[in-house]
Scaffold this active site. Sequence first.
Site, PDB file in Angstrom:
ATOM      1  N   ASP A  20      41.711  80.340 -54.545  1.00 41.49           N
ATOM      2  CA  ASP A  20      40.821  81.512 -54.656  1.00 41.49           C
ATOM      3  C   ASP A  20      41.400  82.737 -53.646  1.00 41.49           C
ATOM      4  OD1 ASP A  20      38.590  82.817 -55.560  1.00 41.49           O
ATOM      5  OD2 ASP A  20      37.399  81.947 -54.302  1.00 41.49           O
ATOM      6  N   ASN A  22      42.673  85.747 -54.999  1.00 44.70           N
ATOM      7  CA  ASN A  22      43.627  86.668 -55.192  1.00 44.70           C
ATOM      8  C   ASN A  22      43.245  88.143 -55.364  1.00 44.70           C
ATOM      9  OD1 ASN A  22      45.314  84.570 -55.827  1.00 44.70           O
ATOM     10  ND2 ASN A  22      45.108  84.501 -58.043  1.00 44.70           N
ATOM     11  N   ARG A  24      40.327  89.672 -54.113  1.00 44.81           N
ATOM     12  CA  ARG A  24      40.203  90.398 -52.768  1.00 44.81           C
ATOM     13  C   ARG A  24      41.402  90.536 -52.008  1.00 44.81           C
ATOM     14  NH1 ARG A  24      36.732  85.849 -50.856  1.00 44.81           N
ATOM     15  NH2 ARG A  24      37.466  84.877 -52.643  1.00 44.81           N
ATOM     16  N   HIS A  37      47.014  88.328 -58.780  1.00 46.50           N
ATOM     17  CA  HIS A  37      47.180  87.074 -59.611  1.00 46.50           C
ATOM     18  C   HIS A  37      48.854  86.894 -59.647  1.00 46.50           C
ATOM     19  CE1 HIS A  37      43.086  86.509 -60.556  1.00 46.50           C
ATOM     20  NE2 HIS A  37      43.303  87.709 -61.276  1.00 46.50           N
ATOM     21  N   THR A  66      36.495  77.323 -66.696  1.00 49.26           N
ATOM     22  CA  THR A  66      35.754  77.522 -67.896  1.00 49.26           C
ATOM     23  C   THR A  66      34.854  78.878 -67.663  1.00 49.26           C
ATOM     24  OG1 THR A  66      35.472  75.207 -68.313  1.00 49.26           O
ATOM     25  CG2 THR A  66      33.647  76.600 -69.301  1.00 49.26           C
ATOM     26  N   ASN A  68      35.797  81.290 -65.680  1.00 49.10           N
ATOM     27  CA  ASN A  68      36.327  82.358 -65.663  1.00 49.10           C
ATOM     28  C   ASN A  68      36.800  83.265 -67.158  1.00 49.10           C
ATOM     29  OD1 ASN A  68      38.638  81.081 -63.151  1.00 49.10           O
ATOM     30  ND2 ASN A  68      37.069  82.499 -62.772  1.00 49.10           N
ATOM     31  N   TRP A  69      36.238  82.234 -68.032  1.00 46.22           N
ATOM     32  CA  TRP A  69      36.382  83.143 -69.431  1.00 46.22           C
ATOM     33  C   TRP A  69      35.287  84.300 -69.536  1.00 46.22           C
ATOM     34  CZ3 TRP A  69      39.993  82.686 -72.643  1.00 46.22           C
ATOM     35  CH2 TRP A  69      40.787  81.562 -72.802  1.00 46.22           C
ATOM     36  N   ARG A 186      40.498  74.668 -50.459  1.00 49.22           N
ATOM     37  CA  ARG A 186      40.073  75.857 -51.088  1.00 49.22           C
ATOM     38  C   ARG A 186      40.382  77.088 -50.222  1.00 49.22           C
ATOM     39  NH1 ARG A 186      35.176  77.314 -54.859  1.00 49.22           N
ATOM     40  NH2 ARG A 186      35.729  79.445 -55.085  1.00 49.22           N
ATOM     41  N   SER A 194      32.866  75.164 -57.056  1.00 53.21           N
ATOM     42  CA  SER A 194      33.080  75.823 -58.365  1.00 53.21           C
ATOM     43  C   SER A 194      33.518  74.932 -59.622  1.00 53.21           C
ATOM     44  CB  SER A 194      33.983  76.920 -58.023  1.00 53.21           C
ATOM     45  OG  SER A 194      33.737  77.627 -57.342  1.00 53.21           O
TER      46      SER A 194
HETATM   47  C1  IPE Z   1      37.395  79.139 -58.672  1.00 51.23           C
HETATM   48  O1  IPE Z   1      37.538  80.532 -58.402  1.00 51.23           O
HETATM   49  C2  IPE Z   1      38.288  78.973 -59.994  1.00 51.23           C
HETATM   50  C3  IPE Z   1      39.777  79.116 -59.800  1.00 51.23           C
HETATM   51  C4  IPE Z   1      40.313  79.318 -58.454  1.00 51.23           C
HETATM   52  C5  IPE Z   1      40.720  79.037 -60.764  1.00 51.23           C
HETATM   53  P1  IPE Z   1      36.187  81.420 -58.753  1.00 51.23           P
HETATM   54  O2  IPE Z   1      36.780  82.639 -57.898  1.00 51.23           O
HETATM   55  O3  IPE Z   1      36.411  81.597 -60.300  1.00 51.23           O
HETATM   56  O4  IPE Z   1      35.013  80.860 -58.212  1.00 51.23           O
HETATM   57  P2  IPE Z   1      33.461  81.307 -57.894  1.00 51.23           P
HETATM   58  O5  IPE Z   1      33.135  81.670 -59.172  1.00 51.23           O
HETATM   59  O6  IPE Z   1      33.611  82.367 -56.962  1.00 51.23           O
HETATM   60  O7  IPE Z   1      32.892  80.162 -57.250  1.00 51.23           O
HETATM   61  C1  IPE Z   2      41.595  83.273 -57.987  1.00 49.43           C
HETATM   62  O1  IPE Z   2      41.347  84.285 -57.414  1.00 49.43           O
HETATM   63  C2  IPE Z   2      42.202  83.304 -59.328  1.00 49.43           C
HETATM   64  C3  IPE Z   2      41.277  82.869 -60.439  1.00 49.43           C
HETATM   65  C4  IPE Z   2      40.078  82.718 -60.475  1.00 49.43           C
HETATM   66  C5  IPE Z   2      41.701  83.150 -61.786  1.00 49.43           C
HETATM   67  P1  IPE Z   2      40.010  85.287 -57.804  1.00 49.43           P
HETATM   68  O2  IPE Z   2      40.574  86.048 -59.094  1.00 49.43           O
HETATM   69  O3  IPE Z   2      38.769  84.416 -57.806  1.00 49.43           O
HETATM   70  O4  IPE Z   2      40.019  86.155 -56.446  1.00 49.43           O
HETATM   71  P2  IPE Z   2      38.706  86.807 -55.811  1.00 49.43           P
HETATM   72  O5  IPE Z   2      37.781  85.445 -55.397  1.00 49.43           O
HETATM   73  O6  IPE Z   2      38.098  87.764 -56.763  1.00 49.43           O
HETATM   74  O7  IPE Z   2      39.157  87.249 -54.459  1.00 49.43           O
HETATM   75 MG    MG Z   3      37.286  84.032 -56.682  1.00 47.91          MG
END
Ligand code: IPE
Ligand code: IPE
Ligand code: MG
Length: 247
Positions: A20, A22, A24, A37, A66, A68-69, A186, A194
């Site tokens: 997690d 990417n 930010r 990403h 799921t 993230n969709w 994490r 999550s």
């Molecule tokens: C969790 O990250 C899923 C992945 C790293 C693929 P998210 O960024 O989607 O999680 P939440 O929603 O903030 O908990």
């Molecule tokens: C994790 O990084 C990757 C995915 C969930 C696909 P994020 O995209 O959630 O990055 P933040 O949490 O917004 O920084």
């Molecule tokens: Mg995230």
Amino acid sequence: MANFELDKNNIPTHVAIIMDGNGRWAKAQGMERSMGHAKGTEMARRITEEATRLGVKYLTLYTFSTENWNRPPAEIAAIFTLLLDNLEEEVFIKNKVRLRVIGDLGRLPEEVQRRIQACMDHTADYDRTTMVVALSYSSRWELTEATKQIARQVKEGKIKEEDITDEYISSQLQTNFMPDPDLLIRTGGEKRISNYLLWQCAYSEFIFTDTYWPDFDEACFRDAIAEYQQRQRRFGKTGDQVEAEKK
Ligand code: IPE
Ligand code: IPE
Ligand code: MG
């Protein structure tokens, strides 16, 4: 941490990572989220190689949940484009890394599905490190599917109610080819799970770090394993019992 030797006899067999931060990370550099990403994908490759060097057998990377969709379509498209670019068989073959995937794969773009299948087929015989990519994955989805499957088996008379044990449930999950995670890491500062490997993490050690995933390099990974090696895993027993069993 700087100078330390990892205990080669206490390397976690299975490390699961919630990659997690990417977005930010990118924002902090004044970049588009997709750049985060891209950098994160590169780090996933580096950490897989480090895992191979250290002798970690299974590395389960939470790549797309799921939930993230629900992100903007352009971001989803960018993530899948990156995935296609990075599922290069040559890289897996060079490092002798086996690819497996967990999740609701039918929801993925067809080209992604095809590339994954080809990559899995060509790496199926490697037995050093398995990179397990969790894609369109959520633990509640996985548990719901397993529950339906078990209900069908009972209804069709293939198993009896008393056959449903803890081990049997594990055997019906998509993760049934590997042991439960010893260590869950994490990155990105959030202290939550999550919807990741809820059943499988019943006795995993958890490490939460503020480092954003694109900055989580080999040294950070080794630091996490060093911290894991300091923990005493008791599995419900007393500390004295665990010490006595070591002798
Ligand atoms: C969790 O990250 C899923 C992945 C790293 C693929 P998210 O960024 O989607 O999680 P939440 O929603 O903030 O908990
Ligand atoms: C994790 O990084 C990757 C995915 C969930 C696909 P994020 O995209 O959630 O990055 P933040 O949490 O917004 O920084
Ligand atoms: Mg995230």
